[in-house]
Design an enzyme around this catalytic site. Structure first.
Site, PDB file in Angstrom:
ATOM      1  N   SER A 195      60.077  15.329   4.519  1.00 11.92           N
ATOM      2  CA  SER A 195      60.798  14.808   3.359  1.00 11.92           C
ATOM      3  C   SER A 195      60.583  15.758   2.194  1.00 11.92           C
ATOM      4  O   SER A 195      59.874  16.760   2.316  1.00 11.92           O
ATOM      5  CB  SER A 195      60.292  13.416   3.005  1.00 11.92           C
ATOM      6  N   LYS A 196      61.181  15.414   1.082  1.00  4.94           N
ATOM      7  CA  LYS A 196      61.106  16.257  -0.120  1.00  4.94           C
ATOM      8  C   LYS A 196      59.678  16.609  -0.521  1.00  4.94           C
ATOM      9  O   LYS A 196      59.446  17.660  -1.094  1.00  4.94           O
ATOM     10  CB  LYS A 196      61.785  15.545  -1.287  1.00  4.94           C
ATOM     11  N   ARG A 197      58.752  15.715  -0.211  1.00  3.30           N
ATOM     12  CA  ARG A 197      57.361  15.973  -0.581  1.00  3.30           C
ATOM     13  C   ARG A 197      56.830  17.257   0.058  1.00  3.30           C
ATOM     14  O   ARG A 197      55.899  17.867  -0.421  1.00  3.30           O
ATOM     15  CB  ARG A 197      56.459  14.821  -0.117  1.00  3.30           C
ATOM     16  N   HIS A 198      57.449  17.644   1.170  1.00  4.28           N
ATOM     17  CA  HIS A 198      56.945  18.801   1.915  1.00  4.28           C
ATOM     18  C   HIS A 198      57.610  20.107   1.513  1.00  4.28           C
ATOM     19  O   HIS A 198      57.352  21.144   2.101  1.00  4.28           O
ATOM     20  CB  HIS A 198      57.146  18.576   3.418  1.00  4.28           C
ATOM     21  N   GLY A 199      58.491  20.045   0.547  1.00  2.00           N
ATOM     22  CA  GLY A 199      59.202  21.264   0.149  1.00  2.00           C
ATOM     23  C   GLY A 199      60.689  20.979   0.152  1.00  2.00           C
ATOM     24  O   GLY A 199      61.114  19.845   0.356  1.00  2.00           O
TER      25      GLY A 199
END
Ligand code: GLU
Length: 468
Positions: A239-243
């Site tokens: 998800s966005k948290r990972h990049g």
């Protein structure tokens, strides 16, 4: 004769093309290309509220950048409602589907009852044998088998067995006449001749329903290969948290499409312990057998390292079209391709991204050097002026700016001043590039050429001597 392999990529245009979707597209594309088959693009835009033209364009842009081209399509599901209607009618006529006038609240009650009894949330079959004539307000349900099993013979996961008793008579056309997701996918895949379906394993639960529809329609089953999801480094779903999630974001960050697809493929497929693949190698080697059973972990650092490898390995001329937009963004036109090739040759082993490369290339194109403050302070000391003047003198006398001639000039300055090469070269480097780190000093001088070099050294001497 072996059957032609036909694969597809069916994105829903409700946002940008994300990393996981791109991997799915890539696997299907590679498999078709590998076998000389066909790759079909289908836009699954039946959810008219959430589908947008911008998303369709974003998907096209991302695919163009990745170099994933299609042989057929794009088909738009929103333009195929007549076909779906026909197939609904076929299933009703053959007794594989029936009209149902149960109101939604009643269906919800049945589902809750099923759950409360410790079973599945299911429609209870009230209208299954009623033979309702249809008409306003009736949905159409698939008459699913009540006993037996449905098996996905999955090329990645092996056989996955579902009890038919756990499935229910799912709706294929809603009361407003619109067809449902699993139904249109099957109709499309059949009518488009798709015989190999590679997709994320989040679709496994849809597949038994789809298999039942194939059977009811008397169609041959495609090969299914369900690929494990892509995870982030903390092993949760990417998800966005990972990049960045959007593929075009990686374009903007200066990744090469070949590096990006290389990395994407490796998130779910392997070939021994080989990490670096050219596009052609991937097309040659990709297969279903080597798709992994465990989830790939997306690691931006590994992607960046692989990008550096691809930048280094690519012929400089091939980097030009990719690098150009980044140079232009910084106001550099770089019209002289031969000059740019030389510039790239000095930077390709030291740039992790094209953004970095463009940044490092700037000094080659600047009339007035933008000095790094710290570099200037450190190297433009009063004692740097004399050797620099001496070097200007030696360079002025040079006919050609070959590496050998330049070496001679520096040696001469070393001799005359008694200084080591580093002591002379470092202020020169800052004078020419504005920084203390750069490609080799002789390379730079040779590429910049006499006029530019003398101009920059002269400007540096003036700064050192406080004449500005
Ligand atoms: N449109 C679906 C999605 O974007 C894919 C459907 C399929 O592969 O069957 O997830």
């Amino acid at each position: 004769m072996k059957k032609e392999i036909v694969t597809r990529f069916p994105p829903s245009p409700t946002g940008y093309l994300h990393v996981g979707g791109a991997r799915t597209a890539l696997f299907n594309w590679l498999y078709a290309r590998r076998s000389g088959g066909r790759f079909v693009l289908r836009i699954e835009d039946t959810d008219l509220k959430r589908s947008t033209r911008e998303s369709v364009d974003a998907i096209f842009e991302a695919m163009a950048w990745l170099g994933i081209d299609w042989d057929e399509g794009p088909y738009f599901q929103s333009e195929r409602f007549d076909i779906y209607k026909e197939y609904v009618a076929t299933l009703v006529a053959s007794g594989h589907a029936y009209h149902c006038d149960c109101p939604p609240e009643k269906v919800e009650e049945m589902r809750q009852k099923g759950l409360a009894a410790g079973g599945k949330a299911k429609y209870d079959g009230t209208c299954r044998e009623k033979g309702l004539p249809g008409g306003e307000g009736t949905a159409i349900r698939f008459k699913a088998p009540l006993t037996g099993t449905t098996v996905i013979e999955d090329r990645v996961k092996g056989n996955i067995v579902f009890q038919n008793a756990d499935l229910d008579d799912f709706v294929i056309a809603r009361s407003d006449g619109t067809p449902t997701y699993n139904f249109v996918v099957v109709v499309d895949d059949i009518t488009m001749g798709i015989n190999t379906i590679i997709r994320g394993d989040d679709h496994v639960s849809n597949t038994p329903k789809q298999i039942l529809l194939y059977k009811a329609l008397g169609a041959e089953l495609p090969v299914f290969a369900h690929v494990p999801m892509v995870l982030g480094k903390d092993k949760t779903r990417l998800s966005k948290r990972h990049g960045a999630m959007s593929v075009t974001e990686y374009k903007r960050m200066g990744f090469l499409p070949d590096a990006f697809i290389n990395y994407l493929v490796r998130l779910g497929w392997s070939y021994g312990d080989q990490e670096f693949f050219t596009r052609n190698e991937l097309v040659e080697k990709f297969n279903l057998e080597n798709i992994g059973k465990s989830a790939g972990v997306f690691d931006p650092e590994k992607l960046t390292a692989l990008n550096a490898d691809h930048i280094k390995a690519a012929p400089p001329e091939r980097l030009i079209p990719h690098l150009m937009p980044f140079l232009q963004e910084k106001g550099v036109q770089a019209d002289d391709a031969a000059y740019l090739v030389k510039v790239i040759q000095t930077l390709n082993a030291r740039s992790k991204t094209l953004v970095e490369m463009a940044e490092s290339a700037l000094f080659y194109y600047q009339d007035a050097i933008a000095y790094d403050e710290a570099a200037l302070k450190k190297t433009f000391t009063p004692d740097a002026a004399a050797p620099m003047r001496q070097l200007i003198h030696e360079l002025e006398a040079l006919e050609d700016f070959s590496e050998k001639a330049l070496e001679g000039a520096f040696l001469k300055v070393m001799e005359l001043t008694g200084l080591k090469l580093g002591k002379i070269a470092q202020p020169v480097r800052v004078a020419l590039t504005g920084r203390t780190a750069s490609p080799g000093i002789f390379e730079i001088i040779e590429i910049l050429g006499k006029e530019a070099v003398l101009k920059r050294l002269d400007a540096a001497v003036r700064i050192i001597e406080g004449k500005k």
